[in-house]
Design a protein around this motif. Structure first.
Motif, mmCIF file in Angstrom:
data_model
loop_
_atom_site.group_PDB
_atom_site.id
_atom_site.type_symbol
_atom_site.label_atom_id
_atom_site.label_comp_id
_atom_site.label_asym_id
_atom_site.label_seq_id
_atom_site.Cartn_x
_atom_site.Cartn_y
_atom_site.Cartn_z
ATOM 1 N N VAL A 80 7.412 5.274 -6.808
ATOM 2 C CA VAL A 80 6.011 5.149 -6.413
ATOM 3 C C VAL A 80 5.649 3.684 -6.225
ATOM 4 O O VAL A 80 6.298 2.789 -6.758
ATOM 5 C CB VAL A 80 5.071 5.786 -7.459
ATOM 6 N N ASP A 81 4.602 3.462 -5.441
ATOM 7 C CA ASP A 81 4.082 2.130 -5.139
ATOM 8 C C ASP A 81 5.121 1.324 -4.350
ATOM 9 O O ASP A 81 6.095 1.863 -3.830
ATOM 10 C CB ASP A 81 3.642 1.413 -6.425
ATOM 11 N N GLN B 116 0.803 -1.226 0.000
ATOM 12 C CA GLN B 116 0.000 0.000 0.000
ATOM 13 C C GLN B 116 0.838 1.279 0.000
ATOM 14 O O GLN B 116 0.326 2.367 0.244
ATOM 15 C CB GLN B 116 -0.957 0.025 1.196
ATOM 16 N N THR B 117 2.111 1.172 -0.301
ATOM 17 C CA THR B 117 2.962 2.353 -0.390
ATOM 18 C C THR B 117 2.481 3.280 -1.508
ATOM 19 O O THR B 117 2.258 2.833 -2.630
ATOM 20 C CB THR B 117 4.416 1.938 -0.674
ATOM 21 N N GLY B 118 2.330 4.557 -1.188
ATOM 22 C CA GLY B 118 2.001 5.539 -2.220
ATOM 23 C C GLY B 118 3.264 5.960 -2.947
ATOM 24 O O GLY B 118 3.350 5.917 -4.169
ATOM 25 N N PHE B 119 4.255 6.363 -2.165
ATOM 26 C CA PHE B 119 5.559 6.720 -2.722
ATOM 27 C C PHE B 119 6.607 6.541 -1.637
ATOM 28 O O PHE B 119 6.291 6.490 -0.442
ATOM 29 C CB PHE B 119 5.573 8.169 -3.239
ATOM 30 N N ASN C 46 2.048 -0.031 -10.328
ATOM 31 C CA ASN C 46 1.066 -0.903 -9.686
ATOM 32 C C ASN C 46 0.730 -2.108 -10.553
ATOM 33 O O ASN C 46 0.488 -3.204 -10.039
ATOM 34 C CB ASN C 46 -0.209 -0.118 -9.353
ATOM 35 N N PHE D 126 2.381 5.964 -11.057
ATOM 36 C CA PHE D 126 1.740 5.189 -9.996
ATOM 37 C C PHE D 126 1.022 3.968 -10.551
ATOM 38 O O PHE D 126 1.151 2.860 -10.029
ATOM 39 C CB PHE D 126 0.753 6.078 -9.235
ATOM 40 N N SER E 243 -5.565 9.519 -10.611
ATOM 41 C CA SER E 243 -5.846 9.645 -9.183
ATOM 42 C C SER E 243 -6.026 8.248 -8.611
ATOM 43 O O SER E 243 -5.896 7.249 -9.329
ATOM 44 C CB SER E 243 -7.114 10.473 -8.950
ATOM 45 N N MET E 244 -6.361 8.165 -7.330
ATOM 46 C CA MET E 244 -6.539 6.860 -6.698
ATOM 47 C C MET E 244 -7.678 6.063 -7.324
ATOM 48 O O MET E 244 -7.697 4.837 -7.269
ATOM 49 C CB MET E 244 -6.800 7.043 -5.199
#
Length: 352
Positions: free
Chosen positions: A183-184, A158-161, A225, A221, A211-212
């Motif tokens: 990222v990720d 769940q790492t965003g960055f 992913n 991102f 976006s998410m």
């Protein structure tokens, strides 16, 4: 507070930091002030603090400092307390490395799953047939009233960055700072050099590019992913290819940075500060976007090679690839037989 920027002042605290702790029951009223510990009083370490936080620090320290094995039990959450309620087997706040640590090592610290320890997440049944060192949330659960946990390791899905900050004191401030940014999940991502003085960011990393809840194949991102989530399906096959590409890409960046450093410094020393800033900005923007383009193609390569549980290898001068169907390893088949062997047992010699 006027002395807070005085280099000779190493510690700043409220005048009532100890008396308030005694008043609130954080520190025994009859204890001597010289025995006071801010951390142990205001944030006493418990199982979760050690297992879900400190253990990640231990994993990094263990790679660069001698004697860290003595703190492994503490990191696991087996904490010993004295009469004040302070942990007596606590890990040091910092360590002196036994060798000079380079930036690539720090990047790889961010990719740890407790490999090589008894808590290695790729080894227990939760890793599935392909040694996947990830567990989906929630992190804790109960079975028949007993609580259990998944490990909270450094590399997590769940790492965003994440980033590694590198400060080079021998260069001007406008050139010396680099944020190696990714990222990720750090274990499946790639760090690229973003000069801290850059005045623009690559479009692939720009705010507003996806976006998410809005997928776009133009955003770093979502590209990374796709790579990481595909790797989770057959980690022991796919992740080694990711790790190899990480090493090649990041090592190449480190060499190219030396060239850009020299070029930007020459401009800076000649009084051309704006041109120096433009040089590092253009480099970071160009390389950030190019890396995402490259890894987008890499995802396509991985998907085509490993789709549907197969492994396809290109054969020179032939239209069709070599096809392998490796199935599962011996240990996993044994677990399947133990769990459902009777209903899966074949009758006679029929096969497919």
């Amino acid at each position: 507070m006027d002395a807070i920027f005085n280099k000779e002042v190493t510690t700043v605290y409220a005048a009532d930091v100890i008396s308030f702790a005694k008043k609130m029951g954080y520190f025994p009223k009859n204890a001597k002030n010289k025995d006071f510990s801010f951390s142990d009083s205001y944030a006493p370490v418990d199982f979760g603090g050690a297992r879900f936080c400190e253990l990640r620090v231990w994993a990094m320290f263990n790679k660069i400092a001698d004697g860290m094995d003595q703190y492994f039990e503490y990191g696991k959450g087996n904490i010993h307390y004295d009469k004040k309620g302070y942990a007596t087997n606590r890990m040091p706040l910092w360590v002196k490395p036994n060798h000079k640590v380079d930036v690539k090592e720090v990047m790889d610290f961010m990719r740890d799953h407790l490999e090589g320890t008894e808590l290695d997440m790729s080894k227990d049944i939760g890793a599935g047939a392909f040694g996947n060192p990830y567990r989906w949330r929630p992190m804790t659960w109960k079975v028949e009233g007993t609580s259990y946990c998944n490990e909270r390791v450094t590399a997590t899905q769940q790492t965003g960055f994440s980033f590694v900050s590198q400060s080079r004191s021998w260069l001007p401030d406008e050139i010396g700072g680099i944020i190696w940014f990714g990222v990720d999940d750090a274990a499946s991502s790639c760090y690229f050099p973003m000069y801290s003085a850059a005045t623009e960011v690559p479009y692939a990393f720009a705010r507003g590019n996806g976006s998410m809840l809005e997928f776009t194949n133009e955003a770093a991102f979502w590209v990374f992913n796709q790579i990481s989530n595909f790797a989770y399906t057959r980690y022991s096959y796919i992740h080694p290819e990711i790790e190899k590409k990480q090493n090649v890409t990041e090592r190449a960046f480190m060499e190219t940075v030396k060239v850009i450093d020299a070029k930007a410094k020459a401009l800076y020393d000649a009084g051309k500060k704006e041109e120096a800033l433009a040089t590092v900005t253009n480099f970071s923007v160009k390389e950030g976007n190019a890396m995402v383009d490259d890894w987008r193609r890499f995802y396509g390569y991985l998907f085509a090679k490993y789709v549907d549980g197969n492994v396809k290898t290109k054969v020179p001068n032939q239209m069709n690839p070599k096809l392998e169907q490796p199935g599962y390893n011996k240990e996993w088949y044994e677990k399947v037989v133990k769990d459902a062997g009777e209903k899966l047992k074949m009758k006679g010699d029929a096969g497919h």
